[in-house]
Design a protein around this motif. Structure first.
Motif, PDB file in Angstrom:
ATOM      1  N   GLY A  68      10.192  -2.349   4.676  1.00  0.00           N
ATOM      2  CA  GLY A  68      10.101  -0.999   5.451  1.00  0.00           C
ATOM      3  C   GLY A  68      11.396  -0.328   6.317  1.00  0.00           C
ATOM      4  N   ARG A  69      12.599  -0.827   6.458  1.00  0.00           N
ATOM      5  CA  ARG A  69      13.339  -0.029   6.911  1.00  0.00           C
ATOM      6  C   ARG A  69      13.016   0.382   8.322  1.00  0.00           C
ATOM      7  NH1 ARG A  69      16.227  -2.761   3.178  1.00  0.00           N
ATOM      8  NH2 ARG A  69      17.256  -1.484   1.822  1.00  0.00           N
ATOM      9  N   ARG A  79       9.967   3.432   7.249  1.00  0.00           N
ATOM     10  CA  ARG A  79       9.727   4.426   6.781  1.00  0.00           C
ATOM     11  C   ARG A  79       9.150   4.196   5.309  1.00  0.00           C
ATOM     12  NH1 ARG A  79      11.270   3.421  11.780  1.00  0.00           N
ATOM     13  NH2 ARG A  79      12.867   4.761  12.638  1.00  0.00           N
ATOM     14  N   ARG A  80       8.657   3.048   4.530  1.00  0.00           N
ATOM     15  CA  ARG A  80       8.151   3.052   3.250  1.00  0.00           C
ATOM     16  C   ARG A  80       6.756   1.947   3.522  1.00  0.00           C
ATOM     17  NH1 ARG A  80      13.869   0.537   1.117  1.00  0.00           N
ATOM     18  NH2 ARG A  80      15.462   2.122   0.803  1.00  0.00           N
ATOM     19  N   LEU A  81       6.545   2.153   2.905  1.00  0.00           N
ATOM     20  CA  LEU A  81       4.508   1.746   2.733  1.00  0.00           C
ATOM     21  C   LEU A  81       5.287   0.117   2.387  1.00  0.00           C
ATOM     22  CD1 LEU A  81       1.906   1.682   3.804  1.00  0.00           C
ATOM     23  CD2 LEU A  81       1.829   2.445   0.638  1.00  0.00           C
ATOM     24  N   PHE A 141       1.327   8.444   4.349  1.00  0.00           N
ATOM     25  CA  PHE A 141       1.528   7.991   3.176  1.00  0.00           C
ATOM     26  C   PHE A 141       1.059   8.240   1.581  1.00  0.00           C
ATOM     27  CE2 PHE A 141       3.852   4.176   4.817  1.00  0.00           C
ATOM     28  CZ  PHE A 141       5.065   5.172   5.018  1.00  0.00           C
ATOM     29  N   ASP A 144      -0.008   6.619  -1.405  1.00  0.00           N
ATOM     30  CA  ASP A 144      -0.187   5.060  -1.818  1.00  0.00           C
ATOM     31  C   ASP A 144      -1.326   4.615  -1.078  1.00  0.00           C
ATOM     32  OD1 ASP A 144       1.624   6.442  -3.527  1.00  0.00           O
ATOM     33  OD2 ASP A 144       3.117   6.589  -2.361  1.00  0.00           O
TER      34      ASP A 144
END
Length: 159
Positions: A68-69, A79-81, A141, A144
Motif C-alpha cells: 500500500g506504500r 496510497r493504494r487499496l 478508492f 474498487d
C-alpha cells in the motif's frame, strides 16, 4: 520505501506500546493480577493465541508498507487499496490480530478485566471502522473499494 517503513514502525510502536502493553499492564496492576507462578495449559493457550494475533498484525503492517506504500496510521494511510496478504481474506485483519493478542494475554493471566478490555477494544475498533475508515476508503478508492467489500467480509472470511 525505507522512510515509509520507518514511519510505520514508529506509529506501530506507539499504538502497540499504548494500547497493547501500557493499558493492559495498568489493568493487571490495578486488579492485583501478577505473573503466574507456573506455566500451565491456560498460559500456553494464551501464548499461542497472543503470538498468532501479533504475527497477523505484523503481517498487516508490512503489507501496508510494501503493497500500500503507507502506514497503519489514519493520518498517513496506504496510497493504494490493500487487498493482498491477510487483506485478501478479511478487511480488518490488523485489528483482529491486536484483539487476539489482547485475548491471549487475558488467557495467560486468567484475567476477566483484561478480557473485558479486549472486548472493549474490538467494540471501539468496530465503531472506528464503520464510522470513519469505511467512509474514508469509499471516498479514496470508490468502485474498487465497493467491489472489495462485496468480495471480502469485514471481520470474517466469506466462504
Amino acid at each position: 520505501m525505507i522512510f515509509v517503513l520507518a514511519r510505520a514502525a514508529t506509529y506501530s510502536a506507539l499504538f502497540i506500546g499504548l494500547l497493547l502493553i501500557f493499558l493492559p499492564d495498568r489493568i493487571l496492576s490495578s486488579t492485583g493480577i501478577i505473573q503466574p507462578a507456573a506455566i500451565g495449559a491456560w498460559q500456553v493457550a494464551g501464548m499461542l493465541l497472543g503470538a498468532s494475533g501479533a504475527t497477523l498484525a505484523l503481517a498487516c503492517i508490512l503489507t501496508f508498507v510494501f503493497v500500500g506504500r503507507g502506514t497503519p496510521a489514519p493520518f498517513d494511510p496506504p496510497r493504494r487499496l490493500v487487498v493482498q496478504g491477510p487483506y485478501r481474506l478479511m478487511r480488518n485483519p490488523m485489528y483482529l490480530g491486536a484483539g487476539l493478542a489482547l485475548a491471549g494475554a487475558a488467557l495467560f493471566y486468567q484475567s476477566i478485566p483484561l478480557l473485558g478490555y479486549a472486548g472493549l477494544f474490538l467494540l471501539i475498533t468496530h465503531l472506528l471502522v464503520v464510522l470513519y475508515e469505511e467512509p474514508a476508503l469509499r471516498r479514496a478508492f470508490d468502485a474498487d473499494y465497493e467491489a472489495y467489500c462485496r468480495r471480502v467480509g469485514r471481520w470474517w472470511p466469506q466462504l
